[in-house]
Design a protein around this motif. Structure first.
Motif, PDB file in Angstrom:
ATOM      1  N   ARG A 231      63.756 -31.174  11.162  1.00 52.13           N
ATOM      2  CA  ARG A 231      64.940 -31.823  11.718  1.00 52.13           C
ATOM      3  C   ARG A 231      65.159 -33.185  11.066  1.00 52.13           C
ATOM      4  NH1 ARG A 231      68.589 -31.568  15.568  1.00 52.13           N
ATOM      5  NH2 ARG A 231      67.939 -29.482  16.086  1.00 52.13           N
ATOM      6  N   GLU A 232      64.060 -33.870  10.803  1.00 54.25           N
ATOM      7  CA  GLU A 232      64.159 -35.210  10.210  1.00 54.25           C
ATOM      8  C   GLU A 232      64.798 -35.152   8.820  1.00 54.25           C
ATOM      9  OE1 GLU A 232      60.411 -37.096   9.622  1.00 54.25           O
ATOM     10  OE2 GLU A 232      61.200 -39.073  10.138  1.00 54.25           O
ATOM     11  N   GLU A 233      64.301 -34.223   8.022  1.00 51.40           N
ATOM     12  CA  GLU A 233      64.856 -34.083   6.673  1.00 51.40           C
ATOM     13  C   GLU A 233      66.320 -33.651   6.732  1.00 51.40           C
ATOM     14  OE1 GLU A 233      62.713 -32.333   3.515  1.00 51.40           O
ATOM     15  OE2 GLU A 233      64.482 -32.703   2.273  1.00 51.40           O
ATOM     16  N   ALA A 234      66.599 -32.703   7.657  1.00 52.81           N
ATOM     17  CA  ALA A 234      67.977 -32.220   7.792  1.00 52.81           C
ATOM     18  C   ALA A 234      68.918 -33.374   8.162  1.00 52.81           C
ATOM     19  CB  ALA A 234      68.041 -31.118   8.839  1.00 52.81           C
ATOM     20  N   ALA A 235      68.448 -34.260   9.029  1.00 50.31           N
ATOM     21  CA  ALA A 235      69.286 -35.383   9.468  1.00 50.31           C
ATOM     22  C   ALA A 235      69.569 -36.335   8.304  1.00 50.31           C
ATOM     23  CB  ALA A 235      68.609 -36.126  10.614  1.00 50.31           C
ATOM     24  N   MET A 236      68.547 -36.569   7.512  1.00 50.89           N
ATOM     25  CA  MET A 236      68.693 -37.437   6.342  1.00 50.89           C
ATOM     26  C   MET A 236      69.706 -36.851   5.351  1.00 50.89           C
ATOM     27  SD  MET A 236      67.518 -39.948   4.439  1.00 50.89           S
ATOM     28  CE  MET A 236      68.192 -40.279   2.815  1.00 50.89           C
ATOM     29  N   VAL A 237      69.543 -35.559   5.110  1.00 50.69           N
ATOM     30  CA  VAL A 237      70.422 -34.870   4.170  1.00 50.69           C
ATOM     31  C   VAL A 237      71.870 -34.869   4.685  1.00 50.69           C
ATOM     32  CG1 VAL A 237      70.950 -32.506   3.459  1.00 50.69           C
ATOM     33  CG2 VAL A 237      68.694 -33.450   3.020  1.00 50.69           C
ATOM     34  N   ALA A 238      72.029 -34.622   5.993  1.00 43.71           N
ATOM     35  CA  ALA A 238      73.381 -34.570   6.565  1.00 43.71           C
ATOM     36  C   ALA A 238      74.077 -35.924   6.408  1.00 43.71           C
ATOM     37  CB  ALA A 238      73.311 -34.173   8.032  1.00 43.71           C
ATOM     38  N   GLU A 239      73.302 -36.972   6.576  1.00 46.19           N
ATOM     39  CA  GLU A 239      73.864 -38.318   6.439  1.00 46.19           C
ATOM     40  C   GLU A 239      74.418 -38.533   5.020  1.00 46.19           C
ATOM     41  OE1 GLU A 239      74.321 -41.222   8.122  1.00 46.19           O
ATOM     42  OE2 GLU A 239      74.703 -42.395   6.302  1.00 46.19           O
ATOM     43  N   ILE A 240      73.660 -38.110   4.027  1.00 44.59           N
ATOM     44  CA  ILE A 240      74.117 -38.294   2.645  1.00 44.59           C
ATOM     45  C   ILE A 240      75.262 -37.324   2.322  1.00 44.59           C
ATOM     46  CG2 ILE A 240      73.443 -38.190   0.199  1.00 44.59           C
ATOM     47  CD1 ILE A 240      70.583 -38.796   1.062  1.00 44.59           C
ATOM     48  N   ALA A 241      75.142 -36.098   2.837  1.00 46.31           N
ATOM     49  CA  ALA A 241      76.103 -35.054   2.452  1.00 46.31           C
ATOM     50  C   ALA A 241      77.510 -35.320   2.979  1.00 46.31           C
ATOM     51  CB  ALA A 241      75.616 -33.694   2.947  1.00 46.31           C
ATOM     52  N   ASN A 242      77.629 -36.043   4.071  1.00 47.24           N
ATOM     53  CA  ASN A 242      78.946 -36.460   4.561  1.00 47.24           C
ATOM     54  C   ASN A 242      79.913 -35.281   4.736  1.00 47.24           C
ATOM     55  OD1 ASN A 242      80.966 -38.225   5.304  1.00 47.24           O
ATOM     56  ND2 ASN A 242      81.592 -38.672   3.199  1.00 47.24           N
ATOM     57  N   GLY A 243      79.467 -34.284   5.511  1.00 45.96           N
ATOM     58  CA  GLY A 243      80.351 -33.158   5.834  1.00 45.96           C
ATOM     59  C   GLY A 243      80.470 -32.108   4.761  1.00 45.96           C
ATOM     60  N   ASN A 244      79.659 -32.224   3.707  1.00 48.53           N
ATOM     61  CA  ASN A 244      79.749 -31.307   2.564  1.00 48.53           C
ATOM     62  C   ASN A 244      78.461 -30.476   2.510  1.00 48.53           C
ATOM     63  OD1 ASN A 244      79.481 -30.224  -0.031  1.00 48.53           O
ATOM     64  ND2 ASN A 244      80.406 -31.998  -1.038  1.00 48.53           N
ATOM     65  N   PHE A 245      78.563 -29.192   2.905  1.00 42.13           N
ATOM     66  CA  PHE A 245      77.347 -28.382   2.999  1.00 42.13           C
ATOM     67  C   PHE A 245      76.778 -28.053   1.619  1.00 42.13           C
ATOM     68  CE2 PHE A 245      75.030 -24.315   3.680  1.00 42.13           C
ATOM     69  CZ  PHE A 245      74.020 -24.846   4.464  1.00 42.13           C
ATOM     70  N   THR A 246      77.634 -27.909   0.639  1.00 38.88           N
ATOM     71  CA  THR A 246      77.152 -27.647  -0.729  1.00 38.88           C
ATOM     72  C   THR A 246      76.225 -28.772  -1.169  1.00 38.88           C
ATOM     73  OG1 THR A 246      79.315 -26.691  -1.173  1.00 38.88           O
ATOM     74  CG2 THR A 246      77.922 -27.098  -3.071  1.00 38.88           C
ATOM     75  N   GLU A 247      76.638 -29.975  -0.840  1.00 37.54           N
ATOM     76  CA  GLU A 247      75.849 -31.149  -1.199  1.00 37.54           C
ATOM     77  C   GLU A 247      74.503 -31.138  -0.452  1.00 37.54           C
ATOM     78  OE1 GLU A 247      76.384 -33.342  -3.398  1.00 37.54           O
ATOM     79  OE2 GLU A 247      74.820 -34.773  -2.857  1.00 37.54           O
ATOM     80  N   ALA A 248      74.547 -30.763   0.824  1.00 38.86           N
ATOM     81  CA  ALA A 248      73.314 -30.708   1.617  1.00 38.86           C
ATOM     82  C   ALA A 248      72.325 -29.719   0.998  1.00 38.86           C
ATOM     83  CB  ALA A 248      73.635 -30.319   3.061  1.00 38.86           C
ATOM     84  N   VAL A 249      72.833 -28.550   0.610  1.00 35.65           N
ATOM     85  CA  VAL A 249      71.966 -27.534   0.010  1.00 35.65           C
ATOM     86  C   VAL A 249      71.385 -28.064  -1.300  1.00 35.65           C
ATOM     87  CG1 VAL A 249      71.942 -25.233  -1.064  1.00 35.65           C
ATOM     88  CG2 VAL A 249      73.216 -25.619   1.047  1.00 35.65           C
ATOM     89  N   HIS A 250      72.243 -28.695  -2.063  1.00 37.77           N
ATOM     90  CA  HIS A 250      71.819 -29.226  -3.348  1.00 37.77           C
ATOM     91  C   HIS A 250      70.678 -30.239  -3.163  1.00 37.77           C
ATOM     92  CE1 HIS A 250      72.397 -30.260  -7.531  1.00 37.77           C
ATOM     93  NE2 HIS A 250      72.322 -31.538  -7.196  1.00 37.77           N
ATOM     94  N   LEU A 251      70.850 -31.112  -2.190  1.00 36.53           N
ATOM     95  CA  LEU A 251      69.827 -32.135  -1.946  1.00 36.53           C
ATOM     96  C   LEU A 251      68.496 -31.501  -1.549  1.00 36.53           C
ATOM     97  CD1 LEU A 251      72.020 -34.706  -0.016  1.00 36.53           C
ATOM     98  CD2 LEU A 251      70.805 -35.163  -2.145  1.00 36.53           C
ATOM     99  N   ILE A 252      68.581 -30.481  -0.693  1.00 40.49           N
ATOM    100  CA  ILE A 252      67.342 -29.847  -0.228  1.00 40.49           C
ATOM    101  C   ILE A 252      66.671 -29.063  -1.347  1.00 40.49           C
ATOM    102  CG2 ILE A 252      66.441 -28.046   1.301  1.00 40.49           C
ATOM    103  CD1 ILE A 252      68.471 -29.098   3.380  1.00 40.49           C
ATOM    104  N   LYS A 253      67.492 -28.350  -2.131  1.00 38.94           N
ATOM    105  CA  LYS A 253      66.916 -27.530  -3.204  1.00 38.94           C
ATOM    106  C   LYS A 253      66.183 -28.372  -4.228  1.00 38.94           C
ATOM    107  CE  LYS A 253      69.471 -23.262  -3.020  1.00 38.94           C
ATOM    108  NZ  LYS A 253      70.627 -22.542  -3.527  1.00 38.94           N
ATOM    109  N   GLN A 254      66.574 -29.610  -4.333  1.00 35.50           N
ATOM    110  CA  GLN A 254      65.869 -30.454  -5.281  1.00 35.50           C
ATOM    111  C   GLN A 254      64.481 -30.814  -4.788  1.00 35.50           C
ATOM    112  OE1 GLN A 254      68.769 -33.466  -5.715  1.00 35.50           O
ATOM    113  NE2 GLN A 254      69.166 -32.869  -7.814  1.00 35.50           N
ATOM    114  N   GLY A 255      64.212 -30.442  -3.528  1.00 33.89           N
ATOM    115  CA  GLY A 255      62.872 -30.667  -2.984  1.00 33.89           C
ATOM    116  C   GLY A 255      62.507 -32.129  -2.992  1.00 33.89           C
ATOM    117  N   GLU A 256      61.648 -32.463  -3.888  1.00 31.12           N
ATOM    118  CA  GLU A 256      61.204 -33.850  -3.988  1.00 31.12           C
ATOM    119  C   GLU A 256      62.325 -34.761  -4.491  1.00 31.12           C
ATOM    120  OE1 GLU A 256      57.911 -35.952  -3.640  1.00 31.12           O
ATOM    121  OE2 GLU A 256      58.655 -34.692  -2.022  1.00 31.12           O
ATOM    122  N   GLY A 257      63.503 -34.145  -4.621  1.00 26.48           N
ATOM    123  CA  GLY A 257      64.623 -34.871  -5.226  1.00 26.48           C
ATOM    124  C   GLY A 257      64.895 -36.232  -4.625  1.00 26.48           C
TER     125      GLY A 257
END
Ligand SMILES: [Zn+2]
Length: 386
Positions: A231-257
């Motif tokens: 949940r913590e990582e998801a919250a961080m990603v959602a904050e950066i992604a700003n309503g853009n799910f493609t961006e959220a997936v991209h951030l997560i897929k980068q793993g250590e990104g």
């Protein structure tokens, strides 16, 4: 694609279903909104719902998912579902490119990415990243030919035109004529992201459906369910992604990104501070090799760090959870993001993203931005007043 499998957008889903139930489906509709909001998924779910033979089978008001029409829709191979997409010549298509020649790749891309895809990833998929792709005149003749056949299996033929802002000027009159005098029982679902690039006559001939950003809660939920992150990582990603799910997936897929991003951002800001031009040039060159999607994410991440610095500077609090070792840098850096330059920072980063999306060389974009940042971080509130 069933409505229930699309992230968020409850209000739009309800509205679309309502038009079918009340039998007032407009023949040309424009799904418009920023990247990663699920416009295409919504259009496909809508098309599937319209042609589902058993939509009343369940009380949840969705397509049945199991009738012959739905089964074909699930694989995107329904004979009355057509896609028009921006294309260009590539190593295997040497002339007169049309969507039909690329449809297999497009289906693949959609099914691989849960119907979330960007223009850049499409260009990468068919190896035309550096060329100007578009919806061209050959395509419009093809549309007329396709629509001249009667529908095979369903009541409506549905034509989804993805990224209609890529319509070439020479092709526009033909498409406009088709929209004006549509063949019977044919629906056009147009999809677009860049409002200023859509020809105004297209807008005036379609019903506009504005697709809002996906809410953070929905992005968090989807990241946890589909990508199995905390949940913590998801919250961080959602904050950066700003309503853009493609961006959220991209951030997560980068793993250590993210950690990577942070370290690189720190290094970059240091180069800007010392105005070390040869190193800035090397940095710009290096980062430009990572591809446009990755460059955009990095800039988005940079904006989040800067926003956080501003808030920290004035309130002493974080808006995003940063790690202990990261906070050390932020505390030192945050005084350099203040009311004198915060607006400009955001403007300049957004312009850089805009240019990267429009095929300006990323190396040039980063070089320019670095030199601007070098000036901006020297601005303090008192200097700005004097
Ligand atoms: Zn069905």
């Amino acid at each position: 694609m069933l409505f229930k499998n699309i992230i968020g957008q409850h209000e739009i889903k309800e509205r679309l279903k309502q038009t079918v139930r009340e039998n007032r489906v407009s023949h040309a509709q424009l799904f418009f909104g920023g990247e990663g909001r699920g416009k295409l998924a919504l259009a496909i779910a809508y098309a599937q719902f319209i042609n589902c033979r058993d939509k009343n089978r369940f009380t949840n008001g969705d397509s049945c998912g199991v009738c012959p029409s739905c089964i074909k829709y699930n694989k995107l191979i329904h004979p009355d579902l057509h896609f028009i997409i921006p294309v260009s010549t590539n190593t295997s298509v040497k002339e007169k490119p049309t969507s039909r020649q690329f449809i297999k790749h497009y289906r693949e891309l959609l099914l691989e990415n849960d119907y979330f895809t960007t223009l850049n990833s499409w260009y990468e998929k068919i190896g035309i990243e550096k060329k100007q792709a578009g919806i061209n005149v050959y395509e419009c003749s093809e549309i007329l030919r396709t629509l001249s056949y009667t529908s095979y299996e369903s009541e409506y033929k549905i034509m989804i035109i993805w990224m209609v802002e890529k319509l070439n000027y020479q092709a526009a009159p033909k498409l406009l004529k088709i929209l004006e005098e549509p063949p019977d029982k044919t629906l056009f679902l147009l999809i677009a992201e860049q409002h200023e690039q859509i020809i105004s006559t297209i807008i005036s001939r379609t019903q506009l459906i504005k697709i809002p950003k996906i809410e953070d809660d929905e992005i968090i939920k989807a990241c946890i369910e589909k990508l199995h992150v905390s949940r913590e990582e998801a919250a961080m990603v959602a904050e950066i992604a700003n309503g853009n799910f493609t961006e959220a997936v991209h951030l997560i897929k980068q793993g250590e990104g993210r950690k990577n991003y942070f370290d690189r951002f720190v290094g970059w800001m240091r180069l800007c501070w010392t105005v070390d031009v040869p190193k800035i040039m090397a940095f710009s060159d290096e980062i430009s090799k990572e591809g446009r999607e990755s460059n955009k994410s990095f800039l988005q991440f940079g904006m989040t760090v800067l926003r956080n610095c501003l808030v920290m500077n004035y309130t002493g609090k974080d808006i995003v959870k940063f790690r202990e070792e990261e906070r050390g840098f932020l505390e030192k850096f945050s005084p350099f993001v203040n009311q004198a330059n915060a607006g400009r920072f955001s403007e300049e980063f957004n312009t850089a993203i805009y240019h990267i999306e429009r095929n300006v060389s990323p190396g040039m974009v980063f070089l320019d931005l670095s030199l601007t940042v070098a000036r901006l971080i020297k601005m303090t509130p008192s200097k700005a007043v004097s």
